[in-house]
Design a protein around this motif. Structure first.
Motif, PDB file in Angstrom:
ATOM      1  N   SER A  12      29.579  20.553  22.661  1.00  0.00           N
ATOM      2  CA  SER A  12      29.971  20.566  24.237  1.00  0.00           C
ATOM      3  C   SER A  12      30.805  21.928  24.637  1.00  0.00           C
ATOM      4  N   TYR A  13      30.797  22.053  25.631  1.00  0.00           N
ATOM      5  CA  TYR A  13      31.870  23.000  26.308  1.00  0.00           C
ATOM      6  C   TYR A  13      33.005  22.166  27.282  1.00  0.00           C
ATOM      7  N   GLY A  14      33.972  21.919  26.663  1.00  0.00           N
ATOM      8  CA  GLY A  14      35.040  20.969  27.270  1.00  0.00           C
ATOM      9  C   GLY A  14      34.398  19.646  27.418  1.00  0.00           C
ATOM     10  N   GLN A  17      28.545  18.348  27.692  1.00  0.00           N
ATOM     11  CA  GLN A  17      27.877  18.252  26.355  1.00  0.00           C
ATOM     12  C   GLN A  17      26.647  19.097  26.709  1.00  0.00           C
ATOM     13  N   VAL A  18      26.396  20.164  25.841  1.00  0.00           N
ATOM     14  CA  VAL A  18      25.184  21.098  26.086  1.00  0.00           C
ATOM     15  C   VAL A  18      24.163  20.755  25.145  1.00  0.00           C
ATOM     16  N   LEU A  19      24.489  20.474  23.950  1.00  0.00           N
ATOM     17  CA  LEU A  19      23.432  20.028  22.931  1.00  0.00           C
ATOM     18  C   LEU A  19      23.640  18.711  22.774  1.00  0.00           C
ATOM     19  N   GLY A  36      12.822  27.654  24.383  1.00  0.00           N
ATOM     20  CA  GLY A  36      13.367  26.835  25.346  1.00  0.00           C
ATOM     21  C   GLY A  36      13.423  27.504  26.786  1.00  0.00           C
ATOM     22  N   ALA A  37      13.587  26.755  27.761  1.00  0.00           N
ATOM     23  CA  ALA A  37      13.941  27.343  28.970  1.00  0.00           C
ATOM     24  C   ALA A  37      15.311  27.920  29.204  1.00  0.00           C
ATOM     25  N   ASN A  38      15.591  28.681  30.271  1.00  0.00           N
ATOM     26  CA  ASN A  38      17.223  29.014  30.425  1.00  0.00           C
ATOM     27  C   ASN A  38      18.034  27.592  30.329  1.00  0.00           C
ATOM     28  N   GLY A  39      19.091  27.983  29.868  1.00  0.00           N
ATOM     29  CA  GLY A  39      20.038  26.804  29.715  1.00  0.00           C
ATOM     30  C   GLY A  39      19.640  25.655  28.861  1.00  0.00           C
ATOM     31  N   ALA A  40      18.468  25.706  28.081  1.00  0.00           N
ATOM     32  CA  ALA A  40      18.152  24.760  27.173  1.00  0.00           C
ATOM     33  C   ALA A  40      19.219  24.434  26.191  1.00  0.00           C
ATOM     34  N   GLY A  41      19.773  25.516  25.614  1.00  0.00           N
ATOM     35  CA  GLY A  41      20.913  25.360  24.597  1.00  0.00           C
ATOM     36  C   GLY A  41      20.754  26.193  23.408  1.00  0.00           C
ATOM     37  N   LYS A  42      19.660  27.142  23.182  1.00  0.00           N
ATOM     38  CA  LYS A  42      19.656  28.007  22.500  1.00  0.00           C
ATOM     39  C   LYS A  42      20.741  28.850  21.887  1.00  0.00           C
ATOM     40  N   THR A  43      21.311  29.457  22.737  1.00  0.00           N
ATOM     41  CA  THR A  43      22.517  30.391  22.601  1.00  0.00           C
ATOM     42  C   THR A  43      23.584  29.571  22.039  1.00  0.00           C
ATOM     43  N   THR A  44      23.783  28.391  22.510  1.00  0.00           N
ATOM     44  CA  THR A  44      24.923  27.410  22.138  1.00  0.00           C
ATOM     45  C   THR A  44      24.336  26.988  20.524  1.00  0.00           C
ATOM     46  N   THR A  45      23.217  26.691  20.352  1.00  0.00           N
ATOM     47  CA  THR A  45      22.792  26.366  18.877  1.00  0.00           C
ATOM     48  C   THR A  45      23.413  27.262  18.002  1.00  0.00           C
ATOM     49  N   PRO A  83      24.315  38.743  18.369  1.00  0.00           N
ATOM     50  CA  PRO A  83      24.378  38.165  19.380  1.00  0.00           C
ATOM     51  C   PRO A  83      23.660  38.444  20.598  1.00  0.00           C
ATOM     52  N   GLU A  84      23.358  37.920  21.722  1.00  0.00           N
ATOM     53  CA  GLU A  84      22.942  38.413  23.064  1.00  0.00           C
ATOM     54  C   GLU A  84      23.770  39.195  23.517  1.00  0.00           C
ATOM     55  N   GLY A  85      23.330  40.435  23.930  1.00  0.00           N
ATOM     56  CA  GLY A  85      24.320  41.347  24.383  1.00  0.00           C
ATOM     57  C   GLY A  85      24.549  42.309  23.232  1.00  0.00           C
ATOM     58  N   ASP A 160      19.631  36.701  18.724  1.00  0.00           N
ATOM     59  CA  ASP A 160      19.701  36.097  20.062  1.00  0.00           C
ATOM     60  C   ASP A 160      19.058  37.224  21.063  1.00  0.00           C
ATOM     61  N   GLU A 161      17.760  36.926  21.451  1.00  0.00           N
ATOM     62  CA  GLU A 161      17.389  37.483  22.522  1.00  0.00           C
ATOM     63  C   GLU A 161      17.252  39.045  22.127  1.00  0.00           C
ATOM     64  N   ALA A 162      16.495  39.373  20.976  1.00  0.00           N
ATOM     65  CA  ALA A 162      16.677  40.708  20.411  1.00  0.00           C
ATOM     66  C   ALA A 162      15.854  41.727  21.528  1.00  0.00           C
ATOM     67  N   GLU A 193      14.254  33.662  21.285  1.00  0.00           N
ATOM     68  CA  GLU A 193      13.553  34.804  21.954  1.00  0.00           C
ATOM     69  C   GLU A 193      12.714  34.217  23.162  1.00  0.00           C
ATOM     70  N   GLN A 194      13.107  34.898  24.295  1.00  0.00           N
ATOM     71  CA  GLN A 194      12.537  34.207  25.506  1.00  0.00           C
ATOM     72  C   GLN A 194      10.877  34.841  25.374  1.00  0.00           C
ATOM     73  N   ASN A 195      10.616  35.831  24.770  1.00  0.00           N
ATOM     74  CA  ASN A 195       9.211  36.413  24.663  1.00  0.00           C
ATOM     75  C   ASN A 195       8.617  35.594  23.597  1.00  0.00           C
TER      76      ASN A 195
HETATM   77  P1  ATP Z   1      19.805  31.457  28.071  1.00  0.00           P
HETATM   78  O1  ATP Z   1      18.472  31.751  27.702  1.00  0.00           O
HETATM   79  O2  ATP Z   1      19.852  31.149  29.669  1.00  0.00           O
HETATM   80  O3  ATP Z   1      20.940  31.858  27.397  1.00  0.00           O
HETATM   81  P2  ATP Z   1      20.299  28.929  26.556  1.00  0.00           P
HETATM   82  O4  ATP Z   1      18.861  28.210  26.019  1.00  0.00           O
HETATM   83  O5  ATP Z   1      20.424  30.054  25.431  1.00  0.00           O
HETATM   84  O6  ATP Z   1      19.900  29.834  27.682  1.00  0.00           O
HETATM   85  P3  ATP Z   1      22.720  28.243  26.541  1.00  0.00           P
HETATM   86  O7  ATP Z   1      23.245  29.445  26.817  1.00  0.00           O
HETATM   87  O8  ATP Z   1      23.096  27.758  25.070  1.00  0.00           O
HETATM   88  O9  ATP Z   1      21.526  27.856  26.924  1.00  0.00           O
HETATM   89  O10 ATP Z   1      23.441  27.346  27.782  1.00  0.00           O
HETATM   90  C1  ATP Z   1      23.121  25.798  27.729  1.00  0.00           C
HETATM   91  C2  ATP Z   1      24.074  25.369  28.774  1.00  0.00           C
HETATM   92  O11 ATP Z   1      25.366  25.443  28.599  1.00  0.00           O
HETATM   93  C3  ATP Z   1      23.841  25.856  30.087  1.00  0.00           C
HETATM   94  O12 ATP Z   1      23.659  24.590  31.194  1.00  0.00           O
HETATM   95  C4  ATP Z   1      25.098  26.860  30.328  1.00  0.00           C
HETATM   96  O13 ATP Z   1      25.302  26.614  31.747  1.00  0.00           O
HETATM   97  C5  ATP Z   1      26.080  26.073  29.718  1.00  0.00           C
HETATM   98  N1  ATP Z   1      27.240  26.990  29.051  1.00  0.00           N
HETATM   99  C6  ATP Z   1      27.021  27.912  28.340  1.00  0.00           C
HETATM  100  N2  ATP Z   1      27.986  28.638  27.898  1.00  0.00           N
HETATM  101  C7  ATP Z   1      29.013  27.819  28.517  1.00  0.00           C
HETATM  102  C8  ATP Z   1      30.512  27.847  28.579  1.00  0.00           C
HETATM  103  N3  ATP Z   1      31.112  28.975  28.047  1.00  0.00           N
HETATM  104  N4  ATP Z   1      31.103  27.076  29.319  1.00  0.00           N
HETATM  105  C9  ATP Z   1      30.457  26.018  29.966  1.00  0.00           C
HETATM  106  N5  ATP Z   1      28.990  25.809  30.006  1.00  0.00           N
HETATM  107  C10 ATP Z   1      28.437  26.728  29.275  1.00  0.00           C
END
Ligand code: ATP
Length: 236
Positions: A12-14, A17-19, A36-45, A83-85, A160-162, A193-195
């Motif tokens: 979770s972020y605060g 819950q993201v995952l 996974g689509a944007n926001g699916a939680g890949k980066t958070t994983t 990392p991404e970036g 992450d998204e190389a 990877e998006q691609n």
């Molecule tokens: P993307 O390809 O857009 O990076 P992703 O699958 O990697 O997508 P995450 O970056 O893991 O997704 O984000 C998952 C969810 O968590 C999204 O809804 C995002 O808005 C939210 N989120 C990401 N970082 C934070 C943060 N620091 N604080 C609060 N919410 C966040």
């Protein structure tokens, strides 16, 4: 042998819950994708594995529980996160960035030969060895980010998204080099990877995330053959 194991991981972020339930395994020396689509939680994983985000559930690397460890402790166990970036240090030269990647190592000869290996893998970096990170193109920065991770001598590299923001030919050459690295080093890979077409050139299996849950895992060939995967991630 299983190197990395996630079972029902949540994060979770605060209060958000993201995952909700992410499960995947990376075999020793294997390469696994996360789609996974944007926001699916890949980066958070990846950030949960790195210790940058707290998680619950099973999170084991080489038999050790990673939960509660700080990012530097996770890195010391042999996990390098690209990392991404990219995270290249803009005020340091290419050579200095590579040395920073090896900050936990003491084997000077090994460090020197790994710098040589990185410059052989990415000849463009050899040409830019005295340039500051800020002077590099996006592709060169991505190469440097991967090379810096190599310098840590990891057992698992997380990417992450190389390919993000790179011209297609540059993205392909970065992935070709990562594929060569994998064959030559045996470093296991966990790849966001998006691609998906590019990811499938590298990974053996992939897990699809939807709103914080792993919903599907298959081999690259199986996933490529599925209509819904093709529509969602392969542009066709
Ligand atoms: P993307 O390809 O857009 O990076 P992703 O699958 O990697 O997508 P995450 O970056 O893991 O997704 O984000 C998952 C969810 O968590 C999204 O809804 C995002 O808005 C939210 N989120 C990401 N970082 C934070 C943060 N620091 N604080 C609060 N919410 C966040």
């Amino acid at each position: 042998m299983t190197l990395l194991e996630l079972v029902d991981l949540t994060a979770s972020y605060g209060p958000i819950q993201v995952l909700e339930s992410v499960s995947l395994t990376v075999p020793d020396g294997g390469a696994v994708g996360i789609l996974g689509a944007n926001g699916a939680g890949k980066t958070t994983t990846l950030r949960a594995i790195s210790g940058a985000v707290r998680s619950t559930g099973t999170l084991r690397f080489d038999g050790k529980d990673l939960r509660g460890l700080r990012p530097d402790q996770v890195a010391a166990l042999g996990i390098a996160h690209v990392p991404e970036g990219r995270g290249t240090l803009s005020d340091l030269t290419v050579r200095e960035n590579l040395k920073v990647g090896a900050y936990l190592r003491k084997d000077r000869k090994g460090i020197a030969s790994d710098i040589d290996y990185c410059l052989d893998l990415f000849p463009q970096l050899q040409e830019r060895i005295r340039s500051n990170g800020s002077a590099l193109s996006g592709g060169e920065q991505q190469m440097l980010a991967v090379a810096r991770a190599i310098m840590a001598k990891p057992r698992l590299m997380m990417l992450d998204e190389a390919s993000l923001g790179l011209a297609p030919s540059t993205a392909r050459s970065v992935y070709d080099a990562i594929g060569r690295l994998r064959r030559e080093s045996g470093i296991a890979m966990l790849v966001v990877e998006q691609n998906a077409n590019l990811a499938f050139t590298l990974v053996d299996t992939a897990t699809v995330l939807e709103t914080g849950r792993s919903v599907l895992t298959g081999t690259s060939a199986e996933l490529r053959g599925m209509d819904e995967i093709r529509r969602a991630y392969l542009g066709g």
